[in-house]
Design a protein around this motif. Structure first.
Motif, mmCIF file in Angstrom:
data_model
loop_
_atom_site.group_PDB
_atom_site.id
_atom_site.type_symbol
_atom_site.label_atom_id
_atom_site.label_comp_id
_atom_site.label_asym_id
_atom_site.label_seq_id
_atom_site.Cartn_x
_atom_site.Cartn_y
_atom_site.Cartn_z
ATOM 1 N N GLY A 109 -17.075 137.204 12.289
ATOM 2 C CA GLY A 109 -18.428 136.821 12.618
ATOM 3 C C GLY A 109 -18.707 136.406 13.994
ATOM 4 O O GLY A 109 -19.438 135.278 14.397
ATOM 5 N N THR A 110 -18.292 137.305 14.980
ATOM 6 C CA THR A 110 -18.363 136.761 16.379
ATOM 7 C C THR A 110 -19.819 137.461 16.780
ATOM 8 O O THR A 110 -20.332 138.191 16.089
ATOM 9 C CB THR A 110 -17.432 137.823 17.374
ATOM 10 N N ARG A 111 -20.252 136.804 17.772
ATOM 11 C CA ARG A 111 -21.724 137.126 18.263
ATOM 12 C C ARG A 111 -21.622 138.663 18.713
ATOM 13 O O ARG A 111 -22.680 139.378 18.440
ATOM 14 C CB ARG A 111 -22.264 136.299 19.414
ATOM 15 N N LYS A 112 -20.751 138.979 19.684
ATOM 16 C CA LYS A 112 -20.611 140.257 19.838
ATOM 17 C C LYS A 112 -19.705 141.094 19.309
ATOM 18 O O LYS A 112 -18.723 140.630 18.844
ATOM 19 C CB LYS A 112 -20.415 140.468 21.399
ATOM 20 N N SER A 113 -20.000 142.351 19.181
ATOM 21 C CA SER A 113 -19.006 143.398 18.150
ATOM 22 C C SER A 113 -17.842 143.623 19.393
ATOM 23 O O SER A 113 -18.384 144.232 20.607
ATOM 24 C CB SER A 113 -19.701 144.696 17.756
ATOM 25 N N MET A 114 -16.633 143.476 19.148
ATOM 26 C CA MET A 114 -15.584 143.624 20.092
ATOM 27 C C MET A 114 -14.562 144.527 19.530
ATOM 28 O O MET A 114 -14.164 143.898 18.357
ATOM 29 C CB MET A 114 -15.092 142.297 20.854
ATOM 30 N N PRO A 115 -13.942 145.467 20.169
ATOM 31 C CA PRO A 115 -12.589 145.889 19.606
ATOM 32 C C PRO A 115 -11.450 144.779 19.235
ATOM 33 O O PRO A 115 -11.367 143.834 19.983
ATOM 34 C CB PRO A 115 -12.032 146.872 20.597
ATOM 35 N N VAL A 116 -10.718 144.802 18.227
ATOM 36 C CA VAL A 116 -9.888 143.850 17.874
ATOM 37 C C VAL A 116 -8.496 144.499 17.896
ATOM 38 O O VAL A 116 -8.093 145.444 17.225
ATOM 39 C CB VAL A 116 -10.133 143.051 16.445
ATOM 40 N N TYR A 117 -7.454 143.801 18.465
ATOM 41 C CA TYR A 117 -6.219 144.156 18.539
ATOM 42 C C TYR A 117 -5.159 143.277 17.959
ATOM 43 O O TYR A 117 -5.482 141.791 18.239
ATOM 44 C CB TYR A 117 -5.758 144.452 20.075
#
Length: 161
Positions: A109-117
């Motif tokens: 549910g983060t504000r910005k869509s970011m790649p996750v590692y």
């Protein structure tokens, strides 16, 4: 009876996707981190996962999920994701990118869509505790949820603390 915690964007996302999770509120300690929450809740810090907001050389934000008792080798991470360099964001930038306060950052549910590692060995655990979207609040769930919901990519960049 367990203290109920009000919903966060993270728990809303988990519920919307019918993901089973347990709630683990605890007394938040400034700069206590995953080691503190693990100790207070009686869990192995290896199973408590930190959500770290970092950025590459172009200041593009990314999320790193790491064991509570490990550090990120930014050099190894950069090499594995094809970046020149990776560094932690300042708390202000991390807050802006995630929509959460540092210390209460959830990858869900983060504000910005970011790649996750995600550190590869986290996926070998039967259950992890990860931030539920506010300080002093962890949720317990199957680590595979990170791959299913966040498209988390496996990396090997853990260093002993």
């Amino acid at each position: 009876m367990a203290k109920h915690v009000s919903e966060t964007p993270a728990t809303q996302l988990l519920k919307a996707n019918k993901i089973a999770f347990t709630e683990h509120p605890y007394e938040y300690l400034e700069h206590g981190g995953a080691q503190h929450s693990a100790q207070v809740l009686g869990f192995d810090p290896f199973t408590v996962v930190k959500t770290l907001i970092m950025q590459d050389q172009d200041a593009k934000p990314l999320v790193v999920l790491m064991h509570g008792n490990r550090k990120v080798s930014t050099k190894n991470l950069a090499r594995q994701i094809g970046a020149k360099s990776v560094e932690p964001c300042t708390p202000e930038v991390a807050n802006r990118n995630s929509g959460y306060l540092v210390g209460g950052t959830s990858p869900f549910g983060t504000r910005k869509s970011m790649p996750v590692y995600i550190e590869e060995t986290i996926l070998d655990l039967p259950k992890i505790l990860i931030n539920g979207g506010r300080r002093g609040y962890l949720v317990g769930l199957d680590p595979q949820v990170c791959v299913q919901l966040l498209s988390a990519k496996k990396v090997q960049c853990a260093l002993a603390e």
